[in-house]
Each structure stands twice: as C-alpha cells, then as structure tokens.
Design an enzyme around this catalytic site. Sequence first.
Site, PDB file in Angstrom:
ATOM      1  N   CYS A 179     -49.099  17.781  95.093  1.00 34.47           N
ATOM      2  CA  CYS A 179     -48.626  18.913  95.891  1.00 34.47           C
ATOM      3  C   CYS A 179     -48.871  20.209  95.137  1.00 34.47           C
ATOM      4  O   CYS A 179     -49.060  20.205  93.922  1.00 34.47           O
ATOM      5  CB  CYS A 179     -47.143  18.754  96.183  1.00 34.47           C
ATOM      6  SG  CYS A 179     -46.823  17.238  97.085  1.00 34.47           S
TER       7      CYS A 179
ATOM      8  N   TYR B  75     -50.158   5.394 102.026  1.00 26.36           N
ATOM      9  CA  TYR B  75     -49.203   5.923 101.049  1.00 26.36           C
ATOM     10  C   TYR B  75     -47.893   5.167 101.128  1.00 26.36           C
ATOM     11  O   TYR B  75     -47.261   5.108 102.189  1.00 26.36           O
ATOM     12  CB  TYR B  75     -49.005   7.400 101.386  1.00 26.36           C
ATOM     13  CG  TYR B  75     -48.064   8.181 100.493  1.00 26.36           C
ATOM     14  CD1 TYR B  75     -48.209   8.195  99.112  1.00 26.36           C
ATOM     15  CD2 TYR B  75     -47.057   8.959 101.054  1.00 26.36           C
ATOM     16  CE1 TYR B  75     -47.367   8.954  98.312  1.00 26.36           C
ATOM     17  CE2 TYR B  75     -46.207   9.723 100.268  1.00 26.36           C
ATOM     18  CZ  TYR B  75     -46.376   9.710  98.890  1.00 26.36           C
ATOM     19  OH  TYR B  75     -45.544  10.470  98.104  1.00 26.36           O
TER      20      TYR B  75
ATOM     21  N   HIS C 178     -43.098   7.325  95.999  1.00 28.28           N
ATOM     22  CA  HIS C 178     -42.267   8.535  95.850  1.00 28.28           C
ATOM     23  C   HIS C 178     -41.033   8.593  96.742  1.00 28.28           C
ATOM     24  O   HIS C 178     -40.449   9.664  96.916  1.00 28.28           O
ATOM     25  CB  HIS C 178     -43.106   9.806  96.091  1.00 28.28           C
ATOM     26  CG  HIS C 178     -44.203   9.983  95.090  1.00 28.28           C
ATOM     27  ND1 HIS C 178     -45.517  10.201  95.459  1.00 28.28           N
ATOM     28  CD2 HIS C 178     -44.183   9.976  93.741  1.00 28.28           C
ATOM     29  CE1 HIS C 178     -46.263  10.311  94.360  1.00 28.28           C
ATOM     30  NE2 HIS C 178     -45.476  10.182  93.313  1.00 28.28           N
TER      31      HIS C 178
ATOM     32  N   ASP D 151     -42.123   9.765  88.589  1.00 26.80           N
ATOM     33  CA  ASP D 151     -43.585   9.776  88.464  1.00 26.80           C
ATOM     34  C   ASP D 151     -44.036  10.973  87.629  1.00 26.80           C
ATOM     35  O   ASP D 151     -44.942  10.852  86.813  1.00 26.80           O
ATOM     36  CB  ASP D 151     -44.199   9.832  89.871  1.00 26.80           C
ATOM     37  CG  ASP D 151     -45.701   9.644  89.852  1.00 26.80           C
ATOM     38  OD1 ASP D 151     -46.218   9.060  88.887  1.00 26.80           O
ATOM     39  OD2 ASP D 151     -46.359  10.080  90.814  1.00 26.80           O
TER      40      ASP D 151
END
Length: 686
Positions: free
Chosen positions: A31, A170, A173, A266
Amino acid sequence: MPTDPRYSILFEPVRIGPVTAPNRFFQVPHCNGMGHLRPNMLAAMRGIKAEGGWGSVCTEVTDIHPTSDQSPYAEGKLWDDGDIPAVEAMTRAVHAHGALAGIELAHLGLAFGNQDSRMAPLAPSHRSIVLDEPIQARAMSLSDIRDLRKWHRDAALRAKRAGFDIIYCYAAHNLSILQQFLLPRYNSRSDQYGGSLTNRVRLLREVLEDTKEAVGDRCAVALRFAVDELMGADGLRCEEEGREVVEMLAEIPDLWDVNISGWPNDSGTSRFTQEGFQEPYIAFVKRVTSKPVVGVGRYTSPDTMVRLIKSGMMDLVGAARPSIADPFLPNKIREDRLDDIRECIGCNICVSADYNIVPLRCTQNPTMGEEWRRGWHPERMNPKRSDDSVLVVGAGPAGLEAARALGERGYNVALAEAGETLGGRVMLEGALPGLAEWRRVADYRILQLQKSTRVDVYRDSRLSAEDVLGFGFAHVLLATGSTWRDDGVGRTHHRAIPGLEHRPLFTPDDLMAGRLPRGEVLIFDDESFYMGGVLAELLVKNGCQVTLVTPFPVVSPWADNTMEQGRIQGHLLELGVKILANQRLSALDAESAVLACSFTDRESRLHTDAVVLVTERSPNEELLLQLQANPAALHDAGIKTLRPIGDCFAPGIIASAVYHGHQAARELEEPEDAIGFRRERIIVIG
Ligand code: ADP
Ligand code: SF4
C-alpha cells in the site's frame, strides 16, 4: 550479470507459470496512500522500482467490487472497465524497464465497512466488521458466493487486459474474504463452505481455479497466503492448518507469496523485529510445493538474500519496505555498489502515509512519492546552476542529506558540525532501546560523503555568526536542529507547568546525553509518538521505577500509524512501567506531583523523585536570527541565500528533516515555483 559472482544467483530468471521473472528481486504488493486516487504518482513510483532492477513489481491491494470498498483509504480499484486505464498506466511504466507487473486482486469481506459505496459488507457468517465502526457484515448466501467468484474472475480478465503478468488471489493480513472463510472465528457456516478445513478452504480453491482458467494461459496466478497469525490457538498456525492449507493447494497457484498476518506482524518494525523475522513461520512452504515461493523479512543484505535462495527457503526475495527505501537496491547489488544501498530502517513511516491517506513517504528515501509530482529521481539530482560554493551548518539528518545531495548536484560543499560525531539526533536516538537501526540514516549519508570529492566535512566546528560571515560561501544552509523544552509547554500546556523547581528535572536531551534520574521517576509524555515510551524503557533498564503520565487514552497514540501502538503499550506493561492515561501533570509542589484528569480536571497526587518532560522542541535558531538580523553584513559577506532546514526550521520527525534537507538541495538556485509540485486533478464532467 553482477560484477561480483557471489550474487549471480540473485540475477537468475525464474519461471512463474507462463511468465518469466527476469531476476529474483520481487517487489511484493504494498500500500502507498496513492491507490486509485493518485494513479500518475503511483505509476511513476512503480516504474522507478522497475528501473532500479526489481524484476517483478506489484500493485497494492486492489478491490474487485463495490462490496469491497476500503474508503476512505487510497487503495487500488478494479470494479469495472472504467478503472482499467489507471492501472494500465502502472503496467506500462513497469514493462518499460522489462519487469513483470503483478496485481493483488482482493475482496476484503468484513475487514471494512464500505463507507463510500454504502453496500452491506459480506462475510462467511453474520459478524461485526474488523474496524471499530458500528457496521455488521452479512453472511453470504450460496448465490452471493457465486457472484463473488464471478466478480473475481471478471477482475482477473480486466487485469489481463490491463497488461498484468501476475494476478494474485489474496488470503492474508486479516483483510481478505478468502482468508476469512478459512478462519473458524469468522466462519461458522454449516454448508459446504464451513466446518471442516476442506470446506473452509473451498472458496479459496475455487477462486484460484477460476482465475487460472480465466487468465492462466498468459498470466501467472499467485496466492498471497498468511501461514500464521501469531494468535496462538485463536488463529491460524503454521504448524497446523496453515501448513495443511499449503499442502491442500500446493500445486494450484503458479507462485506462493507467503507471510504472517495481520499487517502489523507482516511489517514489523525494527523496534520489535529483526531482518528475517518471518523465516521460522514460512520455512516449510518450499518443502510442500514444487512451485516458486516468495517471502519477505525486511531484507537488505545481498548475502542474506543468497542464503535464502541457496538454503531453499525462497525462489524470489520479496520486499516492500527495502524497495521503498531503495528502489535501486537490485541494480546496486548488480553493479557491486553495496555501499550505496539505502537500507530500510524499519520505522514504518511509509505505513503511516497509507494510514493517513497521503502519498507514500520514507525516512531513508526522500524522493519516494515525489517521482511524478516533483520529478525527483532517487539516483539523479538536477545539475548545479553555478560554481557557487555552499556551507551547511549541522550534520544531523537534514544537514547530512543536504550536503550529500548538493555534492551530487556538483556543488562544492563544506559541512560543519559542532560535535565530534556526525548524525545529530539519529545517532542519539539510535542509542535508545530498540532504535539502533535508525542509525542507518546517518550511516548511508556519512559513507556517501566519505566517497564524495565535493563535500568537505569539518567536525568539532561549532560555528558562530562571525564564522559564517567570515568564510565567504555564497549559500548557507542552517541545520542546527532543535532542543527539547524543559518547561512543560507542548500540546497540553500553553504555559510553563508551575513548581517544576521542586524536583530534579530532565528532558529527552538530558537522558540521551547520559544524564539519568534515579529512584521513582514520572515521565510526562505529551508527545504522542515514540519518545516517551522509549525513555520509559531506558529508565527501567537503569533501575528506575517509572510512571508514565499521558493526556492521551493510550501510550504513543500516533504509533498506531506505524502499527506499533499495541506492541509499545504491551511492552511497557511487561517491563513494569505504570501507565496513567488521560492525565496531565498540572503542577509540582514540595510533597508530590499533581495530576489532573483530561476529562474532569479532578486532581490526584503522586510521589516522585524526578520528572522527565517529553512535550515539544524549540528550534535552535540563534545562529539564524543573528545572521538574519544584519542583512547588510550578509550582503557584504557575499552570502546570496540563507536557509534554515530540518528541525531548526520546524521540529518534526526524522523523515521530515531528511526530506527538507533534500528539498533545499534540489531547490538551490532553481527558479521558484509557487506550489512546487504537480497535482492529480479530478476532471469535472458537465
Ligand atoms: P536535524 O534533524 O534538523 O538534522 P539534528 O538535531 O539531528 O537536526 O542535528 C543538528 C546538528 O547540528 C547537531 O549535530 C548539532 O551538533 C549541530 N549544530 C548545532 N549548532 C551548530 C553550530 N552552530 N555549528 C555547527 N553545528 C551545529
Ligand atoms: Fe523503511 Fe522507514 Fe522507509 Fe518504511 S519509511 S521503507 S520502514 S526506512
């Protein structure tokens, strides 16, 4: 091939399904606060990474449908064909340098509240969304599941048309519906998508197969999968279902991108995690699948990267932050210029940009996010405009960066530092518990200055106004830093705290200079980021009993933006620091410290032997004011420009000082531009 044969292995191509990565350097999705709001900035930033040698460059999380709407955050969007041109700009920029472009398609399920689209969030079961908003997600029906599969497939086809080479599914997270279906805490279904792991993994398997079927002829299909959530029995664990999922799906994706969940785990900061911290969790993956594996761990050392490949841990070395701090890291390894690598310091200021929905920024790399809007290249400065010489006063992060960048422009520079040590606050703060990696900000710049033939460095050289006037430099940059206040004035108090004379008083500068209090110590932490907590730890380690008083509801509230707040507070509690939140230090008297509640002003008293004030800083601007006071003397001395930079201009975070030093170097003798940067403009229709 690289100059040093030890690193050849890093530059070998890697086959990923139907495509081939030109080397093993893989910029994993990350991001950036740009997303769909700032596509020009984004494309330029990704293109620079490809130019710098990253063989694969990916997008951020990209929503596939309005039921997955991360507003107000600036992430990617591929809801319909109208979104294709924006992401296509990125694939063009990446392909221009021969790299592969990857896109992380995602449906976020119950992670967000769809505040813009106003659609009810979707989830495996009826549950509250993850964000603390008064919104619940609704359980998906079987027809919703069919729709979701179609949306994902359509998005994959759009991504293929936009030119992407790698298309992600995905499940990481704590941000993906495919992951939420896997997790019993979110999935209490009793149909074929709930219950046994085979059932909970079904949707992920179907979406992977759909994607391969839709685009697998030309595009590689990657799976980003969190193998462990670091939640113990409450979450997925790599030695249990995490491993089983990899075994069940082993050969379906063309690439396994594996990590730990959620994002704070992460992207752990250097305060709490070291390079390679994910290895114990992901090590098993390559033993279970024959497909290539990529992982991350804030890797900046080529020797470590070689070890990762040779030991069979990974096929591709993943990086988000190291590629932000140095977009040219691969090329520097290839050219045997290891000294020139700007190593990530693990501070997560980059993450704070995403959290605050502003363009990506980086402590180490001041050009990050400025590639398009200011035209700044991380490895190329604008050439000098004249043969004028420049004096930089102060060798903290602002002065070091200004001197380095001016030297690169071709100016002759003198850098004068009052002390024996270069690095200013970075060296001082870097000696505090957990912040050692921050010294890399100085290390990189000092090495560059040592190699420069244009910058002369003078240590032990505290300059006065007379010195500056006497030297005859045409341009003077003042980077003299700032000093912590010792009167308590800050965000909470606009006047000095009464009675401070009743106790030994300390500021962060005192503690960093080795002047430490003893016994029971009260820290009044009004600063909101890291300093109060770090000093509390320092004092505990030096045998003090520490009470941290803060007007905020938690310790270090702004550290939410670097994803550290919870860890900081937990760590301090473990150390035995007593935390008094929602309180201010309102006065001291002969007996005790007087505290006041932030909400009611009700007072309480506390015994303390000493007080540490962490409030705000004052710029060290005496030299500036003396020089500015006499324009005629400046003129007579031949000084054409005088500019304060960094903390002596406006105290801020280290990233701001580096940025400001860089900006001053870029702008010296350049024509002034009222705004100074291009903006992404919204086109008004009608
Ligand atoms: P910044 O974050 O803006 O770079 P720092 O506080 O880290 O600021 O660094 C300021 C540096 O300037 C310190 O190393 C300090 O010793 C040095 N300095 C301050 N005043 C003078 C001066 N008059 N002459 C030379 N160096 C100075
Ligand atoms: Fe690394 Fe800090 Fe830059 Fe992020 S901001 S890339 S953590 S140096």
